[in-house]
Write a protein that holds these residues in place. Sequence first.
Motif, PDB file in Angstrom:
ATOM      1  N   LEU A  19      42.356  40.251  12.191  1.00  0.00           N
ATOM      2  CA  LEU A  19      42.502  39.722  13.547  1.00  0.00           C
ATOM      3  C   LEU A  19      42.290  38.208  13.534  1.00  0.00           C
ATOM      4  O   LEU A  19      43.070  37.465  14.152  1.00  0.00           O
ATOM      5  CB  LEU A  19      41.502  40.395  14.498  1.00  0.00           C
ATOM      6  CG  LEU A  19      41.540  39.874  15.939  1.00  0.00           C
ATOM      7  CD1 LEU A  19      42.890  40.174  16.601  1.00  0.00           C
ATOM      8  CD2 LEU A  19      40.409  40.469  16.784  1.00  0.00           C
ATOM      9  N   GLY A  20      41.254  37.760  12.828  1.00  0.00           N
ATOM     10  CA  GLY A  20      40.943  36.328  12.779  1.00  0.00           C
ATOM     11  C   GLY A  20      42.134  35.498  12.335  1.00  0.00           C
ATOM     12  O   GLY A  20      42.377  34.409  12.853  1.00  0.00           O
ATOM     13  N   LYS A  21      42.904  36.042  11.375  1.00  0.00           N
ATOM     14  CA  LYS A  21      44.060  35.298  10.854  1.00  0.00           C
ATOM     15  C   LYS A  21      45.156  35.134  11.902  1.00  0.00           C
ATOM     16  O   LYS A  21      45.997  34.254  11.799  1.00  0.00           O
ATOM     17  CB  LYS A  21      44.618  36.011   9.617  1.00  0.00           C
ATOM     18  CG  LYS A  21      43.717  35.824   8.402  1.00  0.00           C
ATOM     19  CD  LYS A  21      44.245  36.544   7.182  1.00  0.00           C
ATOM     20  CE  LYS A  21      43.334  36.261   5.990  1.00  0.00           C
ATOM     21  NZ  LYS A  21      43.458  37.270   4.947  1.00  0.00           N
ATOM     22  N   LEU A  22      45.160  36.030  12.909  1.00  0.00           N
ATOM     23  CA  LEU A  22      46.220  36.001  13.922  1.00  0.00           C
ATOM     24  C   LEU A  22      45.843  35.134  15.133  1.00  0.00           C
ATOM     25  O   LEU A  22      46.667  34.903  16.010  1.00  0.00           O
ATOM     26  CB  LEU A  22      46.502  37.427  14.418  1.00  0.00           C
ATOM     27  CG  LEU A  22      46.931  38.452  13.358  1.00  0.00           C
ATOM     28  CD1 LEU A  22      46.946  39.862  13.959  1.00  0.00           C
ATOM     29  CD2 LEU A  22      48.315  38.100  12.811  1.00  0.00           C
ATOM     30  N   LEU A  23      44.610  34.679  15.188  1.00  0.00           N
ATOM     31  CA  LEU A  23      44.113  34.027  16.414  1.00  0.00           C
ATOM     32  C   LEU A  23      44.490  32.553  16.480  1.00  0.00           C
ATOM     33  O   LEU A  23      44.730  31.903  15.471  1.00  0.00           O
ATOM     34  CB  LEU A  23      42.595  34.191  16.516  1.00  0.00           C
ATOM     35  CG  LEU A  23      42.117  35.636  16.672  1.00  0.00           C
ATOM     36  CD1 LEU A  23      40.598  35.694  16.692  1.00  0.00           C
ATOM     37  CD2 LEU A  23      42.708  36.285  17.928  1.00  0.00           C
ATOM     38  N   ARG A  24      44.504  32.054  17.717  1.00  0.00           N
ATOM     39  CA  ARG A  24      44.750  30.623  17.929  1.00  0.00           C
ATOM     40  C   ARG A  24      43.819  30.096  19.018  1.00  0.00           C
ATOM     41  O   ARG A  24      43.171  30.880  19.715  1.00  0.00           O
ATOM     42  CB  ARG A  24      46.230  30.394  18.260  1.00  0.00           C
ATOM     43  CG  ARG A  24      46.705  31.084  19.502  1.00  0.00           C
ATOM     44  CD  ARG A  24      48.229  30.954  19.601  1.00  0.00           C
ATOM     45  NE  ARG A  24      48.653  31.277  20.965  1.00  0.00           N
ATOM     46  CZ  ARG A  24      49.876  31.664  21.282  1.00  0.00           C
ATOM     47  NH1 ARG A  24      50.800  31.791  20.347  1.00  0.00           N
ATOM     48  NH2 ARG A  24      50.181  31.920  22.527  1.00  0.00           N
ATOM     49  N   PRO A  25      43.724  28.759  19.143  1.00  0.00           N
ATOM     50  CA  PRO A  25      42.753  28.190  20.077  1.00  0.00           C
ATOM     51  C   PRO A  25      42.899  28.753  21.493  1.00  0.00           C
ATOM     52  O   PRO A  25      44.020  28.956  21.967  1.00  0.00           O
ATOM     53  CB  PRO A  25      43.082  26.689  20.058  1.00  0.00           C
ATOM     54  CG  PRO A  25      43.670  26.461  18.715  1.00  0.00           C
ATOM     55  CD  PRO A  25      44.452  27.716  18.398  1.00  0.00           C
ATOM     56  N   GLY A  26      41.794  29.021  22.127  1.00  0.00           N
ATOM     57  CA  GLY A  26      41.794  29.533  23.496  1.00  0.00           C
ATOM     58  C   GLY A  26      41.744  31.047  23.570  1.00  0.00           C
ATOM     59  O   GLY A  26      41.574  31.601  24.663  1.00  0.00           O
ATOM     60  N   ASP A  27      41.891  31.728  22.417  1.00  0.00           N
ATOM     61  CA  ASP A  27      41.863  33.198  22.438  1.00  0.00           C
ATOM     62  C   ASP A  27      40.470  33.714  22.783  1.00  0.00           C
ATOM     63  O   ASP A  27      39.458  33.096  22.445  1.00  0.00           O
ATOM     64  CB  ASP A  27      42.311  33.769  21.078  1.00  0.00           C
ATOM     65  CG  ASP A  27      43.831  33.772  20.949  1.00  0.00           C
ATOM     66  OD1 ASP A  27      44.512  33.635  21.989  1.00  0.00           O
ATOM     67  OD2 ASP A  27      44.324  33.904  19.817  1.00  0.00           O
ATOM     68  N   PHE A  28      40.444  34.871  23.438  1.00  0.00           N
ATOM     69  CA  PHE A  28      39.182  35.434  23.921  1.00  0.00           C
ATOM     70  C   PHE A  28      39.097  36.905  23.527  1.00  0.00           C
ATOM     71  O   PHE A  28      39.935  37.717  23.921  1.00  0.00           O
ATOM     72  CB  PHE A  28      39.115  35.307  25.450  1.00  0.00           C
ATOM     73  CG  PHE A  28      37.765  35.678  26.008  1.00  0.00           C
ATOM     74  CD1 PHE A  28      36.827  34.695  26.276  1.00  0.00           C
ATOM     75  CD2 PHE A  28      37.433  37.002  26.270  1.00  0.00           C
ATOM     76  CE1 PHE A  28      35.580  35.022  26.790  1.00  0.00           C
ATOM     77  CE2 PHE A  28      36.186  37.344  26.777  1.00  0.00           C
ATOM     78  CZ  PHE A  28      35.262  36.349  27.039  1.00  0.00           C
ATOM     79  N   ILE A  29      38.101  37.248  22.716  1.00  0.00           N
ATOM     80  CA  ILE A  29      37.936  38.613  22.225  1.00  0.00           C
ATOM     81  C   ILE A  29      36.634  39.171  22.786  1.00  0.00           C
ATOM     82  O   ILE A  29      35.558  38.647  22.501  1.00  0.00           O
ATOM     83  CB  ILE A  29      37.874  38.659  20.673  1.00  0.00           C
ATOM     84  CG1 ILE A  29      38.991  37.812  20.056  1.00  0.00           C
ATOM     85  CG2 ILE A  29      37.913  40.098  20.170  1.00  0.00           C
ATOM     86  CD1 ILE A  29      40.400  38.250  20.377  1.00  0.00           C
ATOM     87  N   ALA A  30      36.735  40.216  23.586  1.00  0.00           N
ATOM     88  CA  ALA A  30      35.559  40.856  24.187  1.00  0.00           C
ATOM     89  C   ALA A  30      35.219  42.099  23.378  1.00  0.00           C
ATOM     90  O   ALA A  30      36.074  42.959  23.163  1.00  0.00           O
ATOM     91  CB  ALA A  30      35.872  41.230  25.637  1.00  0.00           C
ATOM     92  N   LEU A  31      33.971  42.208  22.912  1.00  0.00           N
ATOM     93  CA  LEU A  31      33.549  43.365  22.128  1.00  0.00           C
ATOM     94  C   LEU A  31      32.551  44.197  22.924  1.00  0.00           C
ATOM     95  O   LEU A  31      31.655  43.651  23.571  1.00  0.00           O
ATOM     96  CB  LEU A  31      32.906  42.923  20.807  1.00  0.00           C
ATOM     97  CG  LEU A  31      33.724  41.979  19.914  1.00  0.00           C
ATOM     98  CD1 LEU A  31      32.974  41.693  18.617  1.00  0.00           C
ATOM     99  CD2 LEU A  31      35.105  42.566  19.592  1.00  0.00           C
ATOM    100  N   ALA A  32      32.721  45.518  22.850  1.00  0.00           N
ATOM    101  CA  ALA A  32      31.804  46.418  23.540  1.00  0.00           C
ATOM    102  C   ALA A  32      31.414  47.543  22.591  1.00  0.00           C
ATOM    103  O   ALA A  32      32.080  47.766  21.582  1.00  0.00           O
ATOM    104  CB  ALA A  32      32.477  46.986  24.793  1.00  0.00           C
ATOM    105  N   GLY A  33      30.351  48.251  22.910  1.00  0.00           N
ATOM    106  CA  GLY A  33      29.899  49.363  22.058  1.00  0.00           C
ATOM    107  C   GLY A  33      28.418  49.269  21.806  1.00  0.00           C
ATOM    108  O   GLY A  33      27.807  48.209  21.970  1.00  0.00           O
ATOM    109  N   ASP A  34      27.829  50.405  21.365  1.00  0.00           N
ATOM    110  CA  ASP A  34      26.382  50.515  21.233  1.00  0.00           C
ATOM    111  C   ASP A  34      25.802  49.649  20.120  1.00  0.00           C
ATOM    112  O   ASP A  34      26.535  49.131  19.282  1.00  0.00           O
ATOM    113  CB  ASP A  34      25.997  51.979  20.938  1.00  0.00           C
ATOM    114  CG  ASP A  34      26.016  52.813  22.204  1.00  0.00           C
ATOM    115  OD1 ASP A  34      25.875  52.219  23.293  1.00  0.00           O
ATOM    116  OD2 ASP A  34      26.186  54.047  22.090  1.00  0.00           O
TER     117      ASP A  34
END
Lengths: 159, 341
Positions: A19-34
Amino acid sequence: MPAVVSHSVEETAAIGESLGKLLRPGDFIALAGDLGAGKTHFTQGVARGLGVSPDICVASPSYTLLNEYTGRIPLYHFDLYRLDGDGDIRDLGFDEYFSGRGVCVVEWADRLVSELPEEYLRIEFILTGDTERRMEISWNGSRYGKLTAELVRMHPAKA
Amino acid sequence: MRLLAIESSCDETSAAVVQDGTTLLSNIIASQEAAHAPFGGVVPEIASRKHLEVITPVIEQALAKASLSLDAVEGIAVTQGPGLAGSLLVGISAAKAIAYARGLPLVGIHHIEGHLFAVFLEKRVEFPFIALVVSGGHTHLYLVDGFGRYRVLGQTRDDAAGEAFDKVAKILGLPYPGGAVIDRLASKGDHTAVALPRPLLRDGSCNFSFSGLKTAVLQFVRKNPVPLEGGALHDLCASFQAAVVDVLVEKAKSALLETGITRLVVAGGVACNSAVRAGMSKLCGEIGVELSIPSPILCTDNAAMIAVPAEFYLKEGIRDGTEMDAKTVWPLDTVSERMKV
């Protein structure tokens, strides 16, 4: 819902790196889980994918709330774990980072409510075994739909 | 010099008066634990608001306890980072205002630098020494060659030790702050009862990892629901704590043997833990190392510890102007840059 499955901590990090390789400036990744679901390990992979040096420890920001890293693109690693209740996140000035020149990865992102940007990728980590984790992906915004398709193509579920 | 020191980088608002970097005249700590307890952690907005509410009375109390007025203060020290900008700025603004109004020299200090030297308020440790700083946000091993001269030997690759205590406490449904509660329950339990991993124990490095241990406790609880009271809970707390201590002791031992240094300082909030203190004491007895751990009050975040390195810098003529800003990100090994001035 699109999903990828990891069978180990290492695989979780590898999916993050893709995923990191596909990202560009301004991208926002929300993570959820225990607790213990792999959010920090996933973010370590994202950091590698963004070109953060392997010599740099990408540790949990649970206490610091925000750790910044220099890579191909800056990484802003947030952790809202300690923001139980109605803490007003706007007072922290985090929204200034959200549309900035770097990538934001936010652990415990469900604690953002009105502060969530309009477009984002959300990954929910589900414990399905001792080391197996299912990552269910949802999004808002067409760019993130394409990212999801690419990530699922790179990490197909094993038969 | 007689320094007024201010610390507001995380949960505590603190002010202290320290003479010559060695003699503690006062050390006032206003804890926000009560305000945070309902939330199970720090709520930063509460944190900065609470710092703002108490900073002036805390400074006044520190002066009163030392039976001094501001006229007797010769310099100002303040925690400049790392930490939350909103919290840091409360202390920095107060420090700058006093320094400017009184024409006093001012110096900003790295929070961890304070922990490294907290024990100097009780005893002098010769350089070089190995320092293990263990708290909610840090689990680092440093080689300390002198003031401003630090090298990172190892650090946590994921969770800090104090964070592991707090998260395991949350998994077990124990109240905040979890570290002290686990310590108390563990003293009644059998630390060999539950087999838990010791991550990275024998990898040859000085790095730490506690995330796998936290997950192992989680998996155990899912399979064996533990009642919130009684022997099973005590045993699990004791087993978890023993795993943390084993890793901390083994890594400290590696750092000492690898460098050949015979002095160890253990500092930070987790250094209050009774099993950590006992484990380090046993290790140092076995390998002939001089162990220094500050009293519990100086292990937690406090302003007095900030005055110790500040005394050194101010004497060297190293100081900050009123343009000083909070450093939210500040790797400790870059502190030495100010020494080249």
